[in-house]
Write a protein that holds these residues in place. Structure first.
Motif, PDB file in Angstrom:
ATOM      1  N   VAL A 193       0.859  -1.185   0.000  1.00  0.00           N
ATOM      2  CA  VAL A 193       0.000   0.000   0.000  1.00  0.00           C
ATOM      3  C   VAL A 193       0.896   1.237   0.000  1.00  0.00           C
ATOM      4  O   VAL A 193       1.787   1.371   0.837  1.00  0.00           O
ATOM      5  CB  VAL A 193      -0.936   0.004   1.225  1.00  0.00           C
ATOM      6  CG1 VAL A 193      -1.721   1.295   1.327  1.00  0.00           C
ATOM      7  CG2 VAL A 193      -1.867  -1.198   1.183  1.00  0.00           C
ATOM      8  N   THR A 194       0.664   2.128  -0.967  1.00  0.00           N
ATOM      9  CA  THR A 194       1.479   3.345  -1.077  1.00  0.00           C
ATOM     10  C   THR A 194       0.732   4.595  -0.640  1.00  0.00           C
ATOM     11  O   THR A 194       1.345   5.621  -0.384  1.00  0.00           O
ATOM     12  CB  THR A 194       1.957   3.541  -2.529  1.00  0.00           C
ATOM     13  OG1 THR A 194       0.823   3.631  -3.390  1.00  0.00           O
ATOM     14  CG2 THR A 194       2.842   2.380  -2.967  1.00  0.00           C
ATOM     15  N   ASP A 195      -0.596   4.527  -0.553  1.00  0.00           N
ATOM     16  CA  ASP A 195      -1.375   5.688  -0.150  1.00  0.00           C
ATOM     17  C   ASP A 195      -2.706   5.226   0.433  1.00  0.00           C
ATOM     18  O   ASP A 195      -3.275   4.237  -0.026  1.00  0.00           O
ATOM     19  CB  ASP A 195      -1.637   6.603  -1.349  1.00  0.00           C
ATOM     20  CG  ASP A 195      -2.266   7.931  -0.957  1.00  0.00           C
ATOM     21  OD1 ASP A 195      -1.805   8.544   0.035  1.00  0.00           O
ATOM     22  OD2 ASP A 195      -3.224   8.359  -1.624  1.00  0.00           O
ATOM     23  N   THR A 196      -3.178   5.925   1.442  1.00  0.00           N
ATOM     24  CA  THR A 196      -4.469   5.641   2.062  1.00  0.00           C
ATOM     25  C   THR A 196      -5.230   6.949   2.207  1.00  0.00           C
ATOM     26  O   THR A 196      -4.684   7.926   2.704  1.00  0.00           O
ATOM     27  CB  THR A 196      -4.275   5.024   3.464  1.00  0.00           C
ATOM     28  OG1 THR A 196      -3.479   3.850   3.346  1.00  0.00           O
ATOM     29  CG2 THR A 196      -5.589   4.669   4.093  1.00  0.00           C
ATOM     30  N   LYS A 197      -6.486   6.953   1.740  1.00  0.00           N
ATOM     31  CA  LYS A 197      -7.346   8.127   1.886  1.00  0.00           C
ATOM     32  C   LYS A 197      -8.645   7.712   2.571  1.00  0.00           C
ATOM     33  O   LYS A 197      -9.238   6.702   2.217  1.00  0.00           O
ATOM     34  CB  LYS A 197      -7.664   8.726   0.521  1.00  0.00           C
ATOM     35  CG  LYS A 197      -6.492   9.398  -0.141  1.00  0.00           C
ATOM     36  CD  LYS A 197      -6.966  10.164  -1.370  1.00  0.00           C
ATOM     37  CE  LYS A 197      -5.964  11.001  -2.034  1.00  0.00           C
ATOM     38  NZ  LYS A 197      -4.667  10.768  -2.193  1.00  0.00           N
ATOM     39  N   SER A 254     -15.946   2.464   8.804  1.00  0.00           N
ATOM     40  CA  SER A 254     -15.141   3.463   8.119  1.00  0.00           C
ATOM     41  C   SER A 254     -14.741   2.889   6.768  1.00  0.00           C
ATOM     42  O   SER A 254     -14.579   1.677   6.624  1.00  0.00           O
ATOM     43  CB  SER A 254     -13.875   3.790   8.912  1.00  0.00           C
ATOM     44  OG  SER A 254     -14.202   4.470  10.094  1.00  0.00           O
ATOM     45  N   ALA A 255     -14.569   3.769   5.799  1.00  0.00           N
ATOM     46  CA  ALA A 255     -14.184   3.332   4.459  1.00  0.00           C
ATOM     47  C   ALA A 255     -12.934   4.093   4.022  1.00  0.00           C
ATOM     48  O   ALA A 255     -12.766   5.274   4.348  1.00  0.00           O
ATOM     49  CB  ALA A 255     -15.322   3.569   3.477  1.00  0.00           C
ATOM     50  N   TYR A 256     -12.086   3.403   3.278  1.00  0.00           N
ATOM     51  CA  TYR A 256     -10.821   3.965   2.816  1.00  0.00           C
ATOM     52  C   TYR A 256     -10.592   3.569   1.360  1.00  0.00           C
ATOM     53  O   TYR A 256     -11.103   2.555   0.894  1.00  0.00           O
ATOM     54  CB  TYR A 256      -9.654   3.426   3.648  1.00  0.00           C
ATOM     55  CG  TYR A 256      -9.795   3.708   5.116  1.00  0.00           C
ATOM     56  CD1 TYR A 256      -9.278   4.865   5.663  1.00  0.00           C
ATOM     57  CD2 TYR A 256     -10.471   2.836   5.951  1.00  0.00           C
ATOM     58  CE1 TYR A 256      -9.422   5.154   7.013  1.00  0.00           C
ATOM     59  CE2 TYR A 256     -10.626   3.106   7.304  1.00  0.00           C
ATOM     60  CZ  TYR A 256     -10.099   4.267   7.826  1.00  0.00           C
ATOM     61  OH  TYR A 256     -10.252   4.546   9.159  1.00  0.00           O
ATOM     62  N   ILE A 257      -9.789   4.368   0.681  1.00  0.00           N
ATOM     63  CA  ILE A 257      -9.283   4.002  -0.637  1.00  0.00           C
ATOM     64  C   ILE A 257      -7.787   3.765  -0.463  1.00  0.00           C
ATOM     65  O   ILE A 257      -7.055   4.671  -0.056  1.00  0.00           O
ATOM     66  CB  ILE A 257      -9.515   5.117  -1.686  1.00  0.00           C
ATOM     67  CG1 ILE A 257     -10.991   5.479  -1.784  1.00  0.00           C
ATOM     68  CG2 ILE A 257      -8.937   4.694  -3.034  1.00  0.00           C
ATOM     69  CD1 ILE A 257     -11.888   4.384  -2.297  1.00  0.00           C
ATOM     70  N   TYR A 258      -7.356   2.549  -0.736  1.00  0.00           N
ATOM     71  CA  TYR A 258      -5.933   2.214  -0.679  1.00  0.00           C
ATOM     72  C   TYR A 258      -5.399   2.197  -2.109  1.00  0.00           C
ATOM     73  O   TYR A 258      -6.009   1.606  -2.994  1.00  0.00           O
ATOM     74  CB  TYR A 258      -5.711   0.827  -0.097  1.00  0.00           C
ATOM     75  CG  TYR A 258      -5.897   0.694   1.394  1.00  0.00           C
ATOM     76  CD1 TYR A 258      -6.385   1.727   2.185  1.00  0.00           C
ATOM     77  CD2 TYR A 258      -5.590  -0.499   2.026  1.00  0.00           C
ATOM     78  CE1 TYR A 258      -6.553   1.581   3.547  1.00  0.00           C
ATOM     79  CE2 TYR A 258      -5.760  -0.660   3.387  1.00  0.00           C
ATOM     80  CZ  TYR A 258      -6.243   0.385   4.140  1.00  0.00           C
ATOM     81  OH  TYR A 258      -6.412   0.225   5.488  1.00  0.00           O
ATOM     82  N   THR A 259      -4.261   2.819  -2.324  1.00  0.00           N
ATOM     83  CA  THR A 259      -3.555   2.725  -3.608  1.00  0.00           C
ATOM     84  C   THR A 259      -2.349   1.835  -3.376  1.00  0.00           C
ATOM     85  O   THR A 259      -1.633   1.994  -2.382  1.00  0.00           O
ATOM     86  CB  THR A 259      -3.108   4.115  -4.094  1.00  0.00           C
ATOM     87  OG1 THR A 259      -4.254   4.960  -4.200  1.00  0.00           O
ATOM     88  CG2 THR A 259      -2.431   4.023  -5.459  1.00  0.00           C
ATOM     89  N   THR A 260      -2.120   0.901  -4.290  1.00  0.00           N
ATOM     90  CA  THR A 260      -1.023  -0.042  -4.139  1.00  0.00           C
ATOM     91  C   THR A 260       0.136   0.317  -5.074  1.00  0.00           C
ATOM     92  O   THR A 260      -0.006   1.152  -5.976  1.00  0.00           O
ATOM     93  CB  THR A 260      -1.485  -1.478  -4.450  1.00  0.00           C
ATOM     94  OG1 THR A 260      -1.826  -1.570  -5.824  1.00  0.00           O
ATOM     95  CG2 THR A 260      -2.684  -1.868  -3.593  1.00  0.00           C
ATOM     96  N   ARG A 274      -6.297   0.704  -7.210  1.00  0.00           N
ATOM     97  CA  ARG A 274      -6.974   1.308  -6.062  1.00  0.00           C
ATOM     98  C   ARG A 274      -8.010   0.325  -5.534  1.00  0.00           C
ATOM     99  O   ARG A 274      -8.744  -0.286  -6.305  1.00  0.00           O
ATOM    100  CB  ARG A 274      -7.629   2.623  -6.453  1.00  0.00           C
ATOM    101  CG  ARG A 274      -6.598   3.659  -6.820  1.00  0.00           C
ATOM    102  CD  ARG A 274      -7.132   5.034  -7.084  1.00  0.00           C
ATOM    103  NE  ARG A 274      -8.468   5.055  -7.619  1.00  0.00           N
ATOM    104  CZ  ARG A 274      -9.316   6.067  -7.470  1.00  0.00           C
ATOM    105  NH1 ARG A 274      -8.960   7.144  -6.825  1.00  0.00           N
ATOM    106  NH2 ARG A 274     -10.513   6.016  -7.996  1.00  0.00           N
ATOM    107  N   LEU A 275      -8.059   0.196  -4.217  1.00  0.00           N
ATOM    108  CA  LEU A 275      -8.962  -0.742  -3.555  1.00  0.00           C
ATOM    109  C   LEU A 275      -9.849   0.000  -2.578  1.00  0.00           C
ATOM    110  O   LEU A 275      -9.396   0.887  -1.863  1.00  0.00           O
ATOM    111  CB  LEU A 275      -8.155  -1.795  -2.782  1.00  0.00           C
ATOM    112  CG  LEU A 275      -7.067  -2.530  -3.551  1.00  0.00           C
ATOM    113  CD1 LEU A 275      -6.233  -3.356  -2.604  1.00  0.00           C
ATOM    114  CD2 LEU A 275      -7.687  -3.391  -4.629  1.00  0.00           C
ATOM    115  N   PHE A 276     -11.130  -0.373  -2.535  1.00  0.00           N
ATOM    116  CA  PHE A 276     -12.061   0.152  -1.544  1.00  0.00           C
ATOM    117  C   PHE A 276     -12.015  -0.788  -0.356  1.00  0.00           C
ATOM    118  O   PHE A 276     -12.219  -1.996  -0.492  1.00  0.00           O
ATOM    119  CB  PHE A 276     -13.476   0.211  -2.135  1.00  0.00           C
ATOM    120  CG  PHE A 276     -14.499   0.695  -1.156  1.00  0.00           C
ATOM    121  CD1 PHE A 276     -14.652   2.047  -0.908  1.00  0.00           C
ATOM    122  CD2 PHE A 276     -15.308  -0.198  -0.486  1.00  0.00           C
ATOM    123  CE1 PHE A 276     -15.602   2.507   0.000  1.00  0.00           C
ATOM    124  CE2 PHE A 276     -16.263   0.242   0.420  1.00  0.00           C
ATOM    125  CZ  PHE A 276     -16.402   1.599   0.654  1.00  0.00           C
TER     126      PHE A 276
END
Length: 70
Positions: free
Chosen positions: A7-11, A20-26, A31-33
């Motif tokens: 994972v390189t970024d979490t929003k 809670s919900a997040y968008i993870y960028t790998t 991008r993963l929900f």
């Protein structure tokens, strides 16, 4: 499943009193929900959500989708 890498970024994408919900960028750019349950029985929460989605898919959800996306 393709290799996603780390994972390189979490929003933060939103939430409520029970999730809670997040968008993870790998590392692969994918991008993963990701949805988490907060302090409650996660199995019951996700089972209830799945039941609601099944009801929408087979019932009024189709009407809503047609009205929103002609």
């Amino acid at each position: 499943m393709p290799e996603l890498g780390g994972v390189t970024d979490t929003k933060f994408a939103g939430g409520s009193s029970w999730s809670s919900a997040y968008i993870y960028t790998t590392a692969s750019g994918r991008r993963l929900f990701v949805k988490t349950a907060l302090g409650r029985d996660p199995a019951a929460m996700f089972e209830g959500e799945a039941e609601g989605l099944r009801a929408m898919h087979g019932g009024w959800g189709r009407c809503w989708a047609a009205a929103r996306h002609p």
